[in-house]
Design a protein around this motif. Structure first.
Motif, PDB file in Angstrom:
ATOM      1  N   ASP A   1      -4.258  -2.675  -7.130  1.00 59.20           N
ATOM      2  CA  ASP A   1      -4.047  -1.815  -5.964  1.00 59.20           C
ATOM      3  C   ASP A   1      -2.895  -2.330  -5.101  1.00 59.20           C
ATOM      4  OD1 ASP A   1      -4.651   0.374  -4.247  1.00 59.20           O
ATOM      5  OD2 ASP A   1      -5.811  -0.946  -2.929  1.00 59.20           O
ATOM      6  N   ALA A   2      -1.769  -2.643  -5.730  1.00 62.44           N
ATOM      7  CA  ALA A   2      -0.623  -3.156  -4.964  1.00 62.44           C
ATOM      8  C   ALA A   2       0.675  -2.690  -5.598  1.00 62.44           C
ATOM      9  CB  ALA A   2      -0.643  -4.679  -4.883  1.00 62.44           C
ATOM     10  N   THR A   3       1.482  -1.995  -4.813  1.00 65.09           N
ATOM     11  CA  THR A   3       2.827  -1.632  -5.236  1.00 65.09           C
ATOM     12  C   THR A   3       3.705  -2.885  -5.262  1.00 65.09           C
ATOM     13  OG1 THR A   3       2.734   0.652  -4.443  1.00 65.09           O
ATOM     14  CG2 THR A   3       4.911  -0.375  -4.513  1.00 65.09           C
ATOM     15  N   ARG A   4       4.568  -2.970  -6.263  1.00 67.24           N
ATOM     16  CA  ARG A   4       5.522  -4.080  -6.334  1.00 67.24           C
ATOM     17  C   ARG A   4       6.866  -3.619  -5.762  1.00 67.24           C
ATOM     18  NH1 ARG A   4      10.238  -4.535  -9.851  1.00 67.24           N
ATOM     19  NH2 ARG A   4       9.091  -4.727 -11.802  1.00 67.24           N
ATOM     20  N   VAL A   5       7.392  -4.397  -4.834  1.00 66.13           N
ATOM     21  CA  VAL A   5       8.696  -4.125  -4.228  1.00 66.13           C
ATOM     22  C   VAL A   5       9.568  -5.356  -4.437  1.00 66.13           C
ATOM     23  CG1 VAL A   5       9.955  -3.478  -2.137  1.00 66.13           C
ATOM     24  CG2 VAL A   5       7.599  -2.672  -2.479  1.00 66.13           C
ATOM     25  N   SER A   6      10.791  -5.136  -4.913  1.00 64.25           N
ATOM     26  CA  SER A   6      11.700  -6.263  -5.155  1.00 64.25           C
ATOM     27  C   SER A   6      13.112  -5.886  -4.755  1.00 64.25           C
ATOM     28  CB  SER A   6      11.661  -6.679  -6.636  1.00 64.25           C
ATOM     29  OG  SER A   6      11.974  -5.586  -7.474  1.00 64.25           O
TER      30      SER A   6
ATOM     31  N   GLN B   1       0.828  -1.212   0.000  1.00 62.98           N
ATOM     32  CA  GLN B   1       0.000   0.000   0.000  1.00 62.98           C
ATOM     33  C   GLN B   1       0.864   1.264   0.000  1.00 62.98           C
ATOM     34  OE1 GLN B   1      -3.532  -0.378  -0.361  1.00 62.98           O
ATOM     35  NE2 GLN B   1      -2.476  -2.285  -0.917  1.00 62.98           N
ATOM     36  N   TYR B   2       2.105   1.107  -0.397  1.00 68.66           N
ATOM     37  CA  TYR B   2       3.050   2.226  -0.470  1.00 68.66           C
ATOM     38  C   TYR B   2       2.463   3.411  -1.229  1.00 68.66           C
ATOM     39  CZ  TYR B   2       7.021   4.913  -2.256  1.00 68.66           C
ATOM     40  OH  TYR B   2       7.858   5.933  -2.603  1.00 68.66           O
TER      41      TYR B   2
ATOM     42  N   HIS C   1      -0.447   4.490  -1.538  1.00 67.85           N
ATOM     43  CA  HIS C   1      -1.398   5.278  -0.747  1.00 67.85           C
ATOM     44  C   HIS C   1      -0.660   6.112   0.296  1.00 67.85           C
ATOM     45  CE1 HIS C   1      -4.891   3.495  -2.590  1.00 67.85           C
ATOM     46  NE2 HIS C   1      -4.519   2.266  -2.245  1.00 67.85           N
ATOM     47  N   ALA C   2       0.432   5.579   0.833  1.00 65.27           N
ATOM     48  CA  ALA C   2       1.195   6.311   1.856  1.00 65.27           C
ATOM     49  C   ALA C   2       1.827   7.579   1.287  1.00 65.27           C
ATOM     50  CB  ALA C   2       2.266   5.408   2.457  1.00 65.27           C
ATOM     51  N   VAL C   3       2.389   7.493   0.074  1.00 61.02           N
ATOM     52  CA  VAL C   3       3.034   8.673  -0.507  1.00 61.02           C
ATOM     53  C   VAL C   3       2.040   9.558  -1.254  1.00 61.02           C
ATOM     54  CG1 VAL C   3       5.288   7.558  -0.699  1.00 61.02           C
ATOM     55  CG2 VAL C   3       3.708   7.447  -2.629  1.00 61.02           C
ATOM     56  N   GLY C   4       0.890   8.985  -1.610  1.00 66.96           N
ATOM     57  CA  GLY C   4      -0.118   9.771  -2.327  1.00 66.96           C
ATOM     58  C   GLY C   4       0.382  10.251  -3.676  1.00 66.96           C
ATOM     59  N   ASP C   5      -0.077  11.416  -4.067  1.00 65.77           N
ATOM     60  CA  ASP C   5       0.293  11.977  -5.368  1.00 65.77           C
ATOM     61  C   ASP C   5       1.397  13.026  -5.248  1.00 65.77           C
ATOM     62  OD1 ASP C   5      -1.515  10.472  -6.910  1.00 65.77           O
ATOM     63  OD2 ASP C   5      -3.161  11.798  -6.314  1.00 65.77           O
ATOM     64  N   ASP C   6       2.194  12.928  -4.203  1.00 62.56           N
ATOM     65  CA  ASP C   6       3.266  13.896  -3.956  1.00 62.56           C
ATOM     66  C   ASP C   6       4.572  13.385  -4.579  1.00 62.56           C
ATOM     67  OD1 ASP C   6       5.207  15.592  -3.000  1.00 62.56           O
ATOM     68  OD2 ASP C   6       4.451  15.627  -0.942  1.00 62.56           O
ATOM     69  N   PRO C   7       4.980  13.903  -5.745  1.00 61.75           N
ATOM     70  CA  PRO C   7       6.217  13.417  -6.382  1.00 61.75           C
ATOM     71  C   PRO C   7       7.447  13.614  -5.507  1.00 61.75           C
ATOM     72  CG  PRO C   7       4.935  14.766  -7.907  1.00 61.75           C
ATOM     73  CD  PRO C   7       4.324  14.939  -6.549  1.00 61.75           C
TER      74      PRO C   7
END
Length: 283
Positions: free
Chosen positions: A270-275, A99-100, A102-108
């Motif tokens: 609705d899922a960020t991919r982290v690797s 859910q990364y 959502h945590a950072v939102g739309d803030d580049p």
């Protein structure tokens, strides 16, 4: 057909076809002036040469045993939570890193503040002993390797964060277009959100293609408006057949950095991919 021919220029390349689905592909940058018939890997150390997967250039292999892979994934997830907190996102200790976005939102700026931290960690911060991954990769390729880059005298690992339906992925490229990544092997290890809709894309067998097989940018590419340090493919000259090997949570993808790879749009709903990304060189 030579990529500098007018006929090639007339062939638009704005979609990458993956599993029968067109993925938007937009790369900008000055092209290389002359296409070379050189095969880069023919002149470098081929760490895939002794492996049973030498022709394809990649393999999905069993991951770390005895709970070490879960320990690694949990520790890497905590590193990302720490990066989020440092960037001004006060996430809970049990925050689900898928859910990364959502945590950072739309803030580049907030996303950039996280990426600046996660793009390279000293190997001492790896949550398991680096020797465990060195042993795994050595067994996979049939040669002794270590996670130390002799080209720039560094030992690091990377967390790759690709938000759903965002331009967070590199363009299609070879890592070996950057001299510091030559003579190596790569791994892609799923941490969270890595699925058949989001995992790394690569082109099997392309590590043995000549440079003339694709037209690429001379320097860092701009992919969907985002600047990258690595050159990117502008247009293929021969057909591409990309795929997602999609390693499971208990597996690791080992691949040659001379393979064309990237452009892996995260199509998760609705899922960020982290690797985890790490590179290995001859021991």
């Amino acid at each position: 057909m030579n990529p500098t021919d007018p006929a090639a220029d007339a062939m638009p390349f704005d979609h990458l076809h993956l599993d029968g689905q067109p993925l938007a592909y937009r790369v900008e940058g000055a092209p290389v002036a002359v296409a070379s018939e050189q095969v880069l890997l023919a002149h470098d150390t081929d760490l895939s040469a002794r492996a049973p997967w030498a022709a394809a250039g990649f393999a999905v292999v069993p991951g770390l045993s005895g709970g070490a892979q879960r320990q690694l994934q949990a520790g890497l997830a905590e590193l990302l939570r720490e990066a989020l907190r440092a960037a001004g996102c006060p996430v809970a200790p049990d925050f689900d890193i898928t859910q990364y976005h959502h945590a950072v939102g739309d803030d580049p700026a907030r996303h950039l503040a996280v990426i600046t931290q996660t793009k390279a960690y000293d190997l001492a911060r790896l949550p398991v002993a680096p020797a465990l991954l060195e042993q795994l990769v050595s067994a996979a390729c049939g040669q002794q390797v270590r996670a130390h880059n002799p080209n720039v005298n560094e030992a690091v690992f990377h967390l790759r964060i690709v938000r759903p339906h965002r331009s967070d992925q590199n363009p299609l490229h070879r890592d070996a277009w950057l001299p510091r990544y030559r003579n190596a092997l790569n791994i892609y290890l799923p941490v969270a959100g890595s699925t058949a809709q989001s995992s790394l894309v690569l082109v099997p067998g392309s590590h043995h293609w000549p440079e003339s097989a694709v037209e690429r940018t001379a320097g860092g590419a701009i992919y969907h408006g985002v600047a990258y340090t690595v050159p990117g493919v502008l247009r293929p000259v021969r057909p591409l057949h990309p795929l997602r090997p999609n390693p499971g949570p208990d597996e690791v993808l080992v691949f040659s950095p001379y393979l064309l790879h990237g452009a892996a749009a995260n199509l998760n709903a609705d899922a960020t991919r982290v690797s985890l990304e790490m590179r290995f060189w001859p021991a």
